[in-house]
Design a protein around this motif. Structure first.
Motif, PDB file in Angstrom:
ATOM      1  N   THR A 116       0.852  -1.084   0.112  1.00  0.00           N
ATOM      2  CA  THR A 116      -0.110  -0.015  -0.083  1.00  0.00           C
ATOM      3  C   THR A 116       0.837   1.236   0.011  1.00  0.00           C
ATOM      4  OG1 THR A 116      -0.171   0.237   2.537  1.00  0.00           O
ATOM      5  CG2 THR A 116      -2.076  -1.172   1.343  1.00  0.00           C
TER       6      THR A 116
ATOM      7  N   THR B 247       3.989   0.600   2.450  1.00  0.00           N
ATOM      8  CA  THR B 247       3.845  -0.309   3.234  1.00  0.00           C
ATOM      9  C   THR B 247       4.041  -1.564   2.281  1.00  0.00           C
ATOM     10  OG1 THR B 247       2.868   0.858   5.007  1.00  0.00           O
ATOM     11  CG2 THR B 247       2.812  -1.889   4.978  1.00  0.00           C
TER      12      THR B 247
ATOM     13  N   ARG C  85       0.438   5.460   0.946  1.00  0.00           N
ATOM     14  CA  ARG C  85      -0.514   6.538   1.451  1.00  0.00           C
ATOM     15  C   ARG C  85       0.192   8.068   1.368  1.00  0.00           C
ATOM     16  NH1 ARG C  85      -0.850   9.132   6.565  1.00  0.00           N
ATOM     17  NH2 ARG C  85       0.694   7.877   7.392  1.00  0.00           N
TER      18      ARG C  85
END
Length: 144
Positions: free
Chosen positions: A34, A54, A36
Motif C-alpha cells: 500500500t 508499506t 499513502r
C-alpha cells in the motif's frame, strides 16, 4: 528519528509552497503493498510528494523506475533493493536512508525478504504530472 525526518522533509516542502494532500497512486506492486500520500506540492514545474509505502513480508514493489530522484527512509523492517542485473545494490534496515536515481537505465525492485512489515517514507521529486513509477519488465531475474 522518524518524526525528525518527516518534520524536515515536510518543512522543506511547505517552505516552498502550500501543502496539498492527495490519494495514493497505483503501482505494479505485490499483494498487500500500500501507499499513502502524506503531502504533495508543486514548485516551478516539479512535484514533491511524501508517501508512506508499506510492503508485507514476502512481497515486492515490482520492477520499475522513476522519472525523478527519490529519497527514502526505512521506518520499520528491511528493504532489499535489486538492480536490473539481478544483483543486490543495497540492504536498508530500520533507520537507514536511501536515494534512487531517475531514468529507465535505473530499473530496480524493492523486496521485503524479512518477517516484519516494511514501512518506508519516500520523497518523490518528479516532473509535474509524472507518475510515481514507470512499470518495467522483469529483466530476467529468477525472482519478482
Amino acid at each position: 528519528m522518524r518524526t525528525v525526518l518527516r518534520t524536515a522533509v515536510t518543512g522543506a516542502v511547505t517552505a516552498a509552497a502550500l501543502l496539498v494532500c492527495g490519494p495514493a497512486g497505483a503501482t505494479t506492486a505485490g499483494p498487500g503493498v500500500t501507499a499513502r500520500t502524506i503531502s504533495q506540492t508543486t514548485v516551478d514545474g516539479t512535484d514533491y510528494t511524501l508517501r508512506e509505502i508499506t510492503v508485507p513480508p514476502g512481497q515486492s514493489t515490482g520492477w520499475h523506475y522513476h522519472d525523478g530522484p527519490l529519497y527514502g527512509f526505512v521506518e520499520q523492517g528491511t528493504l532489499s533493493h535489486f538492480d536490473s542485473g539481478c544483483a543486490s545494490d543495497g540492504v536498508y534496515r530500520t533507520g537507514s536512508a536511501l536515494r534512487e536515481p531517475p531514468g529507465p537505465d535505473h530499473v530496480h525492485i524493492g523486496r521485503n525478504l524479512g518477517d516484519t512489515t516494511l514501512v518506508l517514507d519516500v520523497l518523490y521529486v518528479l516532473p509535474h504530472g509524472a507518475p510515481f513509477s514507470e512499470d518495467a519488465a522483469n529483466p530476467g531475474c529468477p525472482f519478482q
